[in-house]
Design a protein around this motif. Sequence first.
Motif, PDB file in Angstrom:
ATOM      1  N   ASP A 161      15.442  33.714  -0.408  1.00 34.87           N
ATOM      2  CA  ASP A 161      16.220  35.820  -0.426  1.00 34.87           C
ATOM      3  C   ASP A 161      14.484  36.465   0.491  1.00 34.87           C
ATOM      4  O   ASP A 161      14.169  37.510  -0.264  1.00 34.87           O
ATOM      5  N   TRP A 171      26.082  40.280  -6.107  1.00 39.09           N
ATOM      6  CA  TRP A 171      25.545  40.669  -7.058  1.00 39.09           C
ATOM      7  C   TRP A 171      24.649  42.182  -7.197  1.00 39.09           C
ATOM      8  O   TRP A 171      24.088  41.859  -8.458  1.00 39.09           O
ATOM      9  N   ASP A 172      25.196  42.505  -6.932  1.00 38.06           N
ATOM     10  CA  ASP A 172      23.961  43.943  -6.630  1.00 38.06           C
ATOM     11  C   ASP A 172      25.502  45.563  -7.285  1.00 38.06           C
ATOM     12  O   ASP A 172      26.138  45.554  -6.383  1.00 38.06           O
ATOM     13  N   ASN A 179      31.066  45.495  -7.221  1.00 31.41           N
ATOM     14  CA  ASN A 179      30.030  44.304  -6.369  1.00 31.41           C
ATOM     15  C   ASN A 179      29.607  44.855  -5.037  1.00 31.41           C
ATOM     16  O   ASN A 179      30.615  44.952  -4.481  1.00 31.41           O
ATOM     17  N   ASP A 196      23.613  42.579  -2.060  1.00 33.41           N
ATOM     18  CA  ASP A 196      21.989  43.145  -1.762  1.00 33.41           C
ATOM     19  C   ASP A 196      21.609  43.521  -0.491  1.00 33.41           C
ATOM     20  O   ASP A 196      21.434  42.954   0.328  1.00 33.41           O
ATOM     21  N   ASP A 197      21.272  45.192  -0.843  1.00 30.08           N
ATOM     22  CA  ASP A 197      20.280  45.511   0.208  1.00 30.08           C
ATOM     23  C   ASP A 197      19.352  45.014   1.059  1.00 30.08           C
ATOM     24  O   ASP A 197      19.287  45.596   1.983  1.00 30.08           O
ATOM     25  N   GLN A 198      18.752  44.242   0.709  1.00 25.89           N
ATOM     26  CA  GLN A 198      17.719  43.592   1.397  1.00 25.89           C
ATOM     27  C   GLN A 198      17.932  42.025   2.365  1.00 25.89           C
ATOM     28  O   GLN A 198      17.043  41.687   2.724  1.00 25.89           O
ATOM     29  N   SER A 199      19.177  41.586   2.105  1.00 26.89           N
ATOM     30  CA  SER A 199      19.906  40.252   2.363  1.00 26.89           C
ATOM     31  C   SER A 199      20.162  40.478   3.652  1.00 26.89           C
ATOM     32  O   SER A 199      19.452  39.547   4.527  1.00 26.89           O
TER      33      SER A 199
END
Length: 445
Positions: free
Chosen positions: A198, A221-222, A373, A376-379
């Motif tokens: 990640d 998972w967010d 869900n 993830d914003d960063q993905s």
Amino acid sequence: MSYADNFSKMQKGFDMGQAIAEADRCLLCHDAPCSKGCPADTDPASFIKKLRFRNVTGAIRTIKTNNILGGACGVLCPTAELCEKECSATGIGQPIAIGKIQRFLVEHAHETGFEVVEKKNQRSEKVAIVGSGPAGLSCAAELAREGFPVTVFEARGEPGGVLRYGVVSYRFDMDFLAAEMADIKKLGVEFKCGSSIDSQNKAEDLLKNSYQAVFLAPGLWDAVRLQEKKDIKGLYGSVAYLEALRDGQLDAFAGKIENKTVAVIGGGSVAMDCIGAAIRLGAKDVYLVYRRSYTQMPAEEDEKIEALNEGIHFLLLNQPIDYVLGDDGGLKGLKLVRTALGDVDASGRRSPVNIEGSEWVLPADLVIEAIGNKADDQSPAWYPQVKLNEKKLIQVDPDTGKTSMDGIFAGGDIVRGPALVVNAVQDGKVAALAIKAYLSQKSEE
Ligand SMILES: Cc1cc2nc3c(=O)[nH]c(=O)nc-3n(C[C@H](O)[C@H](O)[C@H](O)COP(=O)(O)OP(=O)(O)OC[C@H]3O[C@@H](n4cnc5c(N)ncnc54)[C@H](O)[C@@H]3O)c2cc1C
Ligand code: SF4
């Protein structure tokens, strides 16, 4: 008092006698419809027929060679909407309990030590898998059976994804998961837990670090949150709440919930797991708050009826709009507005419309948001060359799981959005087949 007993084991399934009696009810349809109702191409007609004629090992082989998580699917598939729905279309009074027979056969294999799945060849090309949920596990098992060395990178401490850290243990317990995991480990799959892929380019860099193909299956998972006020004492997202319960924090949570009023926001299966857990942790009152009507709730009918029987208060046609805090900054209540149903929206259901002036406050000590869900914003930074859609879900060719980047494949919830275990299993199988073809072609170049 410890609440662990309320969580430790799922209900007992069929024994041999019950499974055979159920198989004996099968009409042995020609061109059996149930076999077309499984998203993972399981052939219930075949394993039920084998069981009926007492070929128990043959029946187990039919399930497990097709689906390494056949036991998990037998327990968790919403069969009334899948294989058993097709069975009921034959006019049979009560559809055959396909999921329960499937679960029995896999449990029987584990109890008797019957090993079904074998490794075929030996290949040298290494494959990396990101995420050990049903999609990653299914892909890993298929590739390992074909002889590929497979390494699964898992961010959390143990493998299993939602099976391990999401679904509550009274619906799916650790022993059952451990037995199915053992079938996968026996194939030689290597697990690197606590290894998150990640950071910038990290997923794509796996291709440079001696892996010839990568399968991305990190799931979602967010937790979607109602608003940005995430740090309120007494307010939880469903992911953190369910994960904590799975991580042995039952007694700590019971201390917060016992004799308290709990409100769970949402109408899907995850909300059902949250309310069921709250009841088992000794809550005084548990409210399920949903902005549409009963029939529009996405949870399964069985789950809804069970919740009603457990004494959950269904608060329908109510939209949460804010939290009410006490002087200490802790949660005191949930501010709601009543809704009426308007026109049909993009989801195909009538949309909830707030009724002006109908705001009111539900006193609550704890609120759990179970409203979905997301990725993830960063993905996007982890795999910058892989094409995503506007929800940051990975775009793939559905027939192969291929992404826009050569050598990278993907499947499961990160592609479909929130779906089912059986869908993730199928994605893993489809991608494994495509990865095998891709690597074979590469080796000929
Ligand atoms: C509470 C809950 C209950 C459910 N109940 C049911 C049910 O009863 N029946 C049913 O069919 N479906 C159910 N579902 C849906 C089903 O569990 C999912 O569709 C399925 O698990 C998706 O599988 P997956 O492999 O795509 O992802 P996941 O199961 O989400 O697994 C992904 C894995 O990847 C790991 N990961 C994430 N990011 C990284 C990273 N950067 N590096 C390394 N690892 C990473 C995660 O830790 C996780 O272990 C439920 C879902 C939830 C949340
Ligand atoms: S995997 Fe699930 S949907 Fe498929 S046959 Fe088995 S229980 Fe039915």
